[in-house]
Design a protein around this motif. Structure first.
Motif, short mmCIF file in Angstrom:
data_model
loop_
_atom_site.label_atom_id
_atom_site.label_comp_id
_atom_site.label_asym_id
_atom_site.label_seq_id
_atom_site.Cartn_x
_atom_site.Cartn_y
_atom_site.Cartn_z
N VAL A 1 0.58 -1.63 0.35
CA VAL A 1 -0.24 -0.28 -0.17
C VAL A 1 0.78 0.72 0.08
N ALA A 2 0.84 1.94 -1.19
CA ALA A 2 1.91 2.89 -1.27
C ALA A 2 0.90 4.20 -0.62
N GLY A 3 1.85 5.34 -0.05
CA GLY A 3 0.69 6.27 0.70
C GLY A 3 1.91 7.62 -0.20
N GLY A 4 1.36 8.28 0.56
CA GLY A 4 1.86 9.91 -0.52
C GLY A 4 3.11 10.08 0.64
N GLY A 5 4.23 9.22 1.40
CA GLY A 5 5.64 9.72 1.99
C GLY A 5 6.34 8.85 0.47
N VAL A 6 5.91 7.81 0.02
CA VAL A 6 6.71 7.32 -1.28
C VAL A 6 6.80 8.43 -1.87
N ARG A 7 6.02 9.89 -2.41
CA ARG A 7 6.22 11.19 -2.88
C ARG A 7 6.81 12.30 -2.70
N HIS A 8 6.81 12.19 -1.09
CA HIS A 8 7.46 12.93 -0.02
C HIS A 8 8.53 12.63 -0.08
N SER A 9 9.11 11.40 -0.04
CA SER A 9 10.88 10.12 -0.15
C SER A 9 11.16 10.15 -1.43
N GLY A 10 10.63 11.15 -2.72
CA GLY A 10 10.71 11.07 -4.07
C GLY A 10 11.67 9.09 -4.12
N ALA A 11 10.83 8.50 -3.59
CA ALA A 11 10.82 6.88 -3.30
C ALA A 11 10.09 6.17 -5.08
#
Length: 664
Positions: free
Chosen positions: A269-279
């Motif tokens: 489950v990919a959340g906003g933290g993936v985007r914020h980290s640039g992951a």
């Protein structure tokens, strides 16, 4: 004097020059300080506070307002005069029309900048300050940085009370700004000039911390803003706040590896933290190695492109059938940068497998431990890199039959999406899903779509084909009507330095438009190529549907004249939102049919100035409409009622709520 006297044995102090100081007002010092703050991540430096939004009143006009003039910046492009030091960094000023909207614009900017750069927002005291509360809550809930600088009542209390002062008989130090405390990650009231130094440093620390960031409030009494002080020069030195990428604990990583290796039906489950980290690229590499499917929250959608083999779409109440069925049978759920809201978990009913366990990679321990998970407290990119490396030598990959299952289900779902997007009659009025379908055929990975509330987030989460990491910008942490137009302005400001401007679309229904259209004037003033798409359906479509489902019979959700019995079942209100947008300065394109809409969307996309597309949408039937919700959402229904609709809704509610479980 005896030899034992300390005065005789103490060495003489060395002659030193006094530390250099600069005499400025508190507001001037704050602006000068902010102009020299930077973040740095992965070797790249960013201006931390790159501009200040402001609406001036008596609580800030002579303080922050005068300081911005003194700093020499009247526009975002750096025009102005009165600079004390020609080599000093400038602080661009942005003029807003509504205080809440200014915060939304700042949040849109910060999200587009990956939380590495942010805006400040200054307001007067009283209503200007309390108008910040909704925007502050949105920023904090979504973990997005914004610096709030509301004016405050006199610290010295020369007259008591003053205009707009809230009198609290039992607490003389309370003001309306205290409303901002629970929605701020950091709050301080600067009642003396010298108190600004520690407060400003703490504010920057929070803004730049990926685990703690959100709204930060420095309440500034109007007299203190204008008070002069001899500030140490070192306060104005350039300061770099390094954005950490903490690595996972070795023991936690080993636990995570064992959990993944033992899983037969894992789901990410990919959340906003993936985007914020640039992951995003790191996630793609992890899925390439393991073939684990990836579902996404509203904030995480776009972590993988829609056509990536492992992407199975949105999850939860507004998710796809593919993702939700995988969630029901998953034995390991790997949450990456997600908060697990009730939409994601279907209010605790989605993850049905009795053996399901959770592994949460998150930069905050609070979120990493949710659902009794194995925690992997780390930056999303760093944690994924470590997990990928640790698994690489142990030969883990999911069963090919599981991969075949979810890729087949994804293909079937895409057929349902295509059916919702299809417009067989080009002369008909389009449904909302068909509007999205027409937009889908037009956009490229350059386009950015912004939405926050109404029925659009559900349709977008289920149906939209995200083509890039930042194309899908739906604010669903606070789901705030009125976010879209100002947020689009913030995104445009974040992308305007690129070689060519990116098309930025603000998608709104009529209900959302009426909440907050004022920043159209800002887009016109700055000549920003905002593309506003208004879908007119004469009421609150999302809540109307929910009202019907919970026994509310759509009461109070339609924009119609009153009928003789006092209800709202008369003719639609004669409101012309297109004319309203035109009156605020936008170029307006109207569409009445599918064919019309196809043409005007293309025209709007190529427009160089702020452009509005207006279309009335058709209510979809069960065939032409988007697929219904694939998972439940808990909205309590009246336990006792006499009307049949509510009685029936309660029966369904009791059936659904019985499936809820606690994950322990």
């Amino acid at each position: 004097m005896s030899p034992a006297d300390p005065a005789r044995t103490r060495p003489s102090p060395a002659r030193t020059r006094p530390a250099p100081t600069r005499r400025l007002t508190t507001a001037q010092a704050l602006v000068a300080f902010l102009a020299r703050q930077y973040t740095e991540r992965d070797g790249r430096r960013h201006r931390l506070i790159s501009a200040t939004w402001g609406i001036f009143g008596h609580g800030n006009v002579a303080g922050i307002g005068q300081a911005l003039v003194e700093a020499g910046n009247r526009t975002r492009n750096g025009g102005g005069h009165g600079i004390r030091n020609a080599n000093a960094p400038r602080m661009p000023y942005l003029q807003g029309r509504n205080e809440q909207a200014m915060v939304h614009a700042a949040v849109g900017y910060a999200r587009q900048c990956g939380r590495l750069s942010a805006h400040a927002v200054t307001t007067s005291i009283g209503p200007g300050a309390t108008n910040l509360v909704t925007g502050a809550a949105l920023a904090t809930i979504n973990h997005l940085p914004v610096l709030l600088l509301p004016g405050d009542t006199f610290a010295t209390r020369p007259a008591d009370p003053v205009l707009q002062q809230l009198e609290v008989p039992y607490a003389g130090d309370v003001s309306v700004n205290d409303c901002l405390r629970p929605v701020s990650r950091y709050f301080d009231r600067v009642t003396r000039p010298e108190a600004l130094i520690p407060a400003a440093l703490q504010a920057m620390r929070i803004l730049a911390d990926p685990a703690e960031t959100g709204a930060v409030t420095l309440a500034l009494p109007q007299d203190v803003q204008a008070e002069a002080y001899d500030w140490p020069e070192e306060f104005f030195a350039e300061r770099v706040w390094r954005v950490r990428r903490p690595a996972p604990d070795t023991a936690e990583l080993e636990q995570a590896v064992r959990a993944v290796r033992s899983a037969r039906r894992p789901l990410i489950v990919a959340g906003g933290g993936v985007r914020h980290s640039g992951a995003e690229e790191t996630l793609a590499a992890f899925t390439a190695a393991t073939r684990i499917p990836v579902a996404s929250t509203q904030a995480g959608k776009g972590a993988l492109r829609h056509d990536h083999p492992a992407d199975v779409g949105g999850i939860g109440h507004t998710g796809t059938a593919t993702a939700d069925e995988l969630a029901r049978t998953a034995d390991l759920v790997i949450g990456i940068g997600t908060r697990y809201t009730d939409f994601t978990t279907a209010s605790g009913t989605l993850f049905e497998n009795p053996a399901v366990r959770f592994l949460n990679l998150n930069i905050t321990g609070f979120d990493a431990h949710k659902l009794a998970a194995l925690p992997l407290v780390a930056d999303a990119r760093t944690g994924l890199e470590a997990l990928t490396s640790a698994l690489a030598g142990r030969g883990y990959r999911i069963d090919p039959a599981y991969e075949t299952e979810y890729t087949g289900a994804k293909e079937a779902w895409e057929e349902r999406v295509e059916a919702s997007f299809t417009t067989p009659d080009p002369t008909a009025r389009p449904t909302q899903a068909q509007v999205l379908g027409l937009l889908d055929t037009l956009v490229t990975e350059e386009d950015i779509l912004i939405n926050a509330a109404g029925s659009l987030p559900g349709d977008l989460h289920k149906l939209w084909r995200a083509r890039s990491r930042d194309q899908y910008h739906v604010e669903y942490g606070y789901s705030c009507m009125g976010y879209e137009i100002p947020a689009a302005i913030g995104v445009l400001l974040a992308t305007e330095t690129q070689e060519r401007p990116r098309p930025v679309w603000a998608l709104v229904g009529d209900g959302t438009y009426l909440m907050n259209p004022t920043e159209i004037v800002t887009a016109v003033q700055e000549n920003l190529p905002l593309k506003l798409l208004i879908l007119q359906n004469h009421g609150y479509a999302s809540i109307g549907g929910l009202s019907e489902a919970v026994g509310g019979e759509r009461f109070g959700t339609a924009y119609r004249h009153r009928d003789p019995d006092g209800g709202f079942t008369g003719p639609p209100l004669p409101v012309d939102l297109a004319a309203n947008a035109a009156s605020l300065g936008m170029h307006v394109l109207r569409a009445t049919t599918v064919d019309d809409l196809r043409k005007v969307l293309a025209e709007a996309r190529s427009a160089e100035g702020p452009t509005c597309v207006y279309v009335e949408t058709e209510t979809p039937d069960t065939v032409s409409g988007p697929p219904p919700a694939q998972a439940w959402w808990d909205v309590p229904v009246a336990e006792t009622a006499t009307r049949p609709a509510a009685v029936k809704a309660r029966e369904e509610y009791d059936r659904q709520v019985a499936a809820r479980r606690h994950h322990l």
